[in-house]
Motif scaffolding. Structure first.
Motif, PDB file in Angstrom:
ATOM      1  N   ARG A   1     -11.220  -2.843  -2.149  1.00 19.95           N
ATOM      2  CA  ARG A   1     -10.991  -1.494  -2.698  1.00 19.95           C
ATOM      3  C   ARG A   1     -10.594  -1.557  -4.178  1.00 19.95           C
TER       4      ARG A   1
ATOM      5  N   THR B   1       0.816  -1.213   0.000  1.00 20.98           N
ATOM      6  CA  THR B   1       0.000   0.000   0.000  1.00 20.98           C
ATOM      7  C   THR B   1       0.858   1.275   0.000  1.00 20.98           C
ATOM      8  N   TYR B   2       2.168   1.102  -0.157  1.00 17.97           N
ATOM      9  CA  TYR B   2       3.071   2.242  -0.408  1.00 17.97           C
ATOM     10  C   TYR B   2       4.016   1.867  -1.545  1.00 17.97           C
TER      11      TYR B   2
ATOM     12  N   TYR C   1      -6.342   4.208  -5.056  1.00 19.62           N
ATOM     13  CA  TYR C   1      -7.375   3.845  -4.085  1.00 19.62           C
ATOM     14  C   TYR C   1      -6.888   2.755  -3.120  1.00 19.62           C
ATOM     15  N   THR C   2      -5.845   2.081  -3.476  1.00 18.58           N
ATOM     16  CA  THR C   2      -5.260   1.088  -2.557  1.00 18.58           C
ATOM     17  C   THR C   2      -3.864   1.525  -2.144  1.00 18.58           C
TER      18      THR C   2
ATOM     19  N   ILE D   1      -7.998  -4.575   0.995  1.00 18.64           N
ATOM     20  CA  ILE D   1      -7.318  -4.102  -0.220  1.00 18.64           C
ATOM     21  C   ILE D   1      -8.035  -4.653  -1.456  1.00 18.64           C
TER      22      ILE D   1
ATOM     23  N   PRO E   1      -6.653   2.217   3.306  1.00 18.86           N
ATOM     24  CA  PRO E   1      -6.276   1.202   2.305  1.00 18.86           C
ATOM     25  C   PRO E   1      -6.094  -0.196   2.900  1.00 18.86           C
ATOM     26  N   ARG E   2      -5.812  -0.279   4.182  1.00 16.35           N
ATOM     27  CA  ARG E   2      -5.559  -1.594   4.805  1.00 16.35           C
ATOM     28  C   ARG E   2      -6.623  -1.980   5.831  1.00 16.35           C
TER      29      ARG E   2
END
Lengths: 492, 82
Positions: free
Chosen positions: A375, A334-335, A386-387, A372, B39-40
């Motif tokens: 999404r 997510t990064y 968005y994730t 996740i 997001p998580r």
């Protein structure tokens, strides 16, 4: 012509007495290592390979010819581009994190080649330095041809010259272990712990996966490198044996420290590759199973043989083994734009495999992946943001990795106030290691400190540029969210 | 004045850093942290902020609640905080 056994030691184990300089001046403790022992104590130092320079050159030449043939046959863009995209991300991760670290190991080996206390140790270290130079050049040369096809391969060379958070963490480990250690600490930290204990995971474990995936270039490269590692890693055992005999407490401390730091590093590099980036059909075992075989069993038997205890942080290591790399992977997914390689979203089949391999910890991680996944389903393919997180993340003041210790329900971050400054650590071992040698670590600025001091931007998009990333090379989902399992069911 | 805070959202996989004005209310901070982890971690339930072992009153400002720069705060849903 004398027999090999007669001349061998003339070529590799020839010490002499100093007549116009003191032994302590020739081998100062700061560089040769603690405890400083007179030469007579080191006289029986030996390692099993007993290679001479001439033999080394002949053997390496054969390896080079063999690798070159493979690279020419299967290392072209048209070959590599056929491989699974997740696997290629594992290759990009490996290629960026290890080859330039190997280049730093050239320096560590050369320091031992000058300041190691026995001539056979110095000779083997010299060959080790040549090995490490080779381990830098092979990947750089092999990946260079791929850059015109995929810019992310450029990070094979670029990562350690960047301010990317992975580079900050990698340099923090590599600078201390390979560039800043004396000959004794280098031998134990690098050869005994890092190479004997952990690189087997990467060089043997991943080799078998490369074979399954059909990546012959990577398979051959790792095999070729591993044969060198197996030789120069032998330096560690006899140095440690000597240290155990003269300063057992220091021997144990060095093993404790480098065991924990090596585990954190390989949990990310190898854990990602084995449990997420390698396609399911090519996986032979989980990261945890590989660690249990290569580290828990084999490393422990080496310690037993030397009469040393298990590393001090053994229980924390066992607790972290089934969860830590999963925490980091979900966070990094997510990064993902903050890295130079792409990420795989584990689908139902991958999650079922992970649940089977990690029955005690996966139930806490599954909700994160379900969120996740939902999404992605809501946003549709291609909508990466968005994730993706936008809030800055926090890093450990020792290992410099993201604060991913513990579990989703109980992060193990530790806060400490010292010398008027607040420090945060991902775990108790990292806190202890920092506090044992604050003079080594206190002045280092991690990513968060750089942001707070105005040296790095807090805005994520600007931070990506500070990391050296751009839209052309930053990490994405390997399929941009376009997975079969995310598609709505078709008309019946 | 904005102050950096270390943040851990229960159910999340990592720690975050946010800049929070001293005048921001605990409830406003909680909403912001929930969005940061979205997001998580799926949002849901009443949000509560834990600081130095105590659940903070939502209507208080961060300054009134005794939160200062570089402190750790944890975000819990009501069920987790109970």
């Amino acid at each position: 012509m004398p027999l090999r056994e007669e001349w061998c030691d003339l070529a590799r184990k020839l010490d002499w007495s100093f007549s116009y300089a003191d032994e302590r001046q020739v081998f100062p403790e700061a560089l040769s290592g603690t405890p400083w022992l007179p030469a007579r104590e080191w006289r029986d130092w030996d390692e099993p390979f007993r290679s001479t320079f001439a033999e080394y050159v002949a053997t390496q030449h054969k390896k080079e010819v063999s690798f070159q043939a493979i690279a020419e046959a299967v290392g072209r863009v048209e070959d590599i581009s056929q491989l699974d995209p997740g696997w290629l991300s594992a290759v990009k991760l490996h290629m960026a994190t290890l080859p330039l670290a190997e280049f730093a190991a050239v320096v560590g080996n050369l320091r031992a080649a000058r300041f190691g206390r026995d001539s056979a140790w110095r000779m083997t270290s010299l060959l080790g330095a040549l090995d490490e130079l080779r381990h830098t050049q092979l990947p750089l040369r092999a990946m260079h041809d791929l850059v015109r096809w995929d810019e992310q391969f450029e990070w094979t060379h670029r990562l350690f010259h960047s301010s990317d958070w992975v580079a900050v963490a990698g340099r923090h480990l590599v600078d201390e272990l390979l560039l800043g250690s004396d000959a004794i600490e280098f031998a134990i930290g690098t050869h005994f712990v890092f190479e004997t204990g952990f690189t087997n995971l990467q060089f043997i474990g991943l080799t078998s996966m490369a074979k399954q995936v059909g990546d012959r270039l990577f398979e051959q490269m790792l095999q070729s490198i591993q044969t060198d590692e197996a030789r120069h890693a032998q330096i560690g055992h006899p140095v440690l044996k000597k240290l155990v005999a003269h300063d057992r407490a220091r021997a144990q401390r060095l093993v404790d420290k480098w065991f924990w730091r090596s585990f954190r590093f390989f949990a990310v590099v190898t854990g990602f590759a084995m449990d997420y980036l390698t396609p399911l059909s090519a996986r032979r075992a989980s990261f945890k199973e590989f660690v249990e075989e290569w580290v828990v069993d084999q490393f422990q038997s080496s310690l037993d043989e030397l009469g040393l205890e298990r590393p001090r942080y053994w229980q924390q290591f066992l607790d972290a083994l089934p969860i830590y790399h999963h925490m980091v992977y979900a966070s990094a997914y997510t990064y993902r734009a903050t890295t130079w390689f792409d990420f795989v979203l584990p689908g139902p089949a991958e999650q079922a495999w992970l649940a089977e391999k990690y029955p005690a910890t996966w139930p806490e991680l599954a909700p994160v992946w379900n969120n996740i996944t939902e999404r992605w389903r809501a946003a549709g393919p291609g909508v990466e943001w968005y994730t993706h997180g936008t809030t800055p993340v926090s890093f450990c003041n020792l290992c410099q990795l993201v604060l991913c210790g513990g579990t989703p329900s109980e992060n193990s971050a530790v806060f400490v106030e010292s010398a008027g400054r607040q420090r945060v650590f991902c775990s108790e071992p990292c806190r202890e290691l920092f506090e044992a040698e604050p003079e080594r670590y206190a002045s280092h600025l991690g990513v968060v400190e750089r942001i707070l001091q105005g040296q790095a931007p807090a805005n994520l998009l600007e931070l990506l540029r500070y990391f050296g990333l751009s839209e052309a090379n930053f990490g994405r989902d390997v399929h941009s969210g376009d997975y079969d399992f995310l598609r709505p069911p078709g008309p019946r | 004045m904005a102050m950096p805070l270390y943040v851990f959202v229960r159910g999340d996989t990592l720690g975050l850093v946010v800049l929070a004005p001293e005048t921001e209310s605990v409830d406003e901070l909680a909403q912001r942290l929930s969005r940061a982890a979205a997001p998580r971690v799926a949002p849901g339930g009443r949000l509560r902020v834990l600081h130095r072992g105590k659940l903070l009153e939502g209507r208080l400002t961060l300054a009134e609640a005794g939160v200062s720069a570089l402190d750790r705060v944890d975000l819990l849903t009501e069920a987790q905080g109970d």
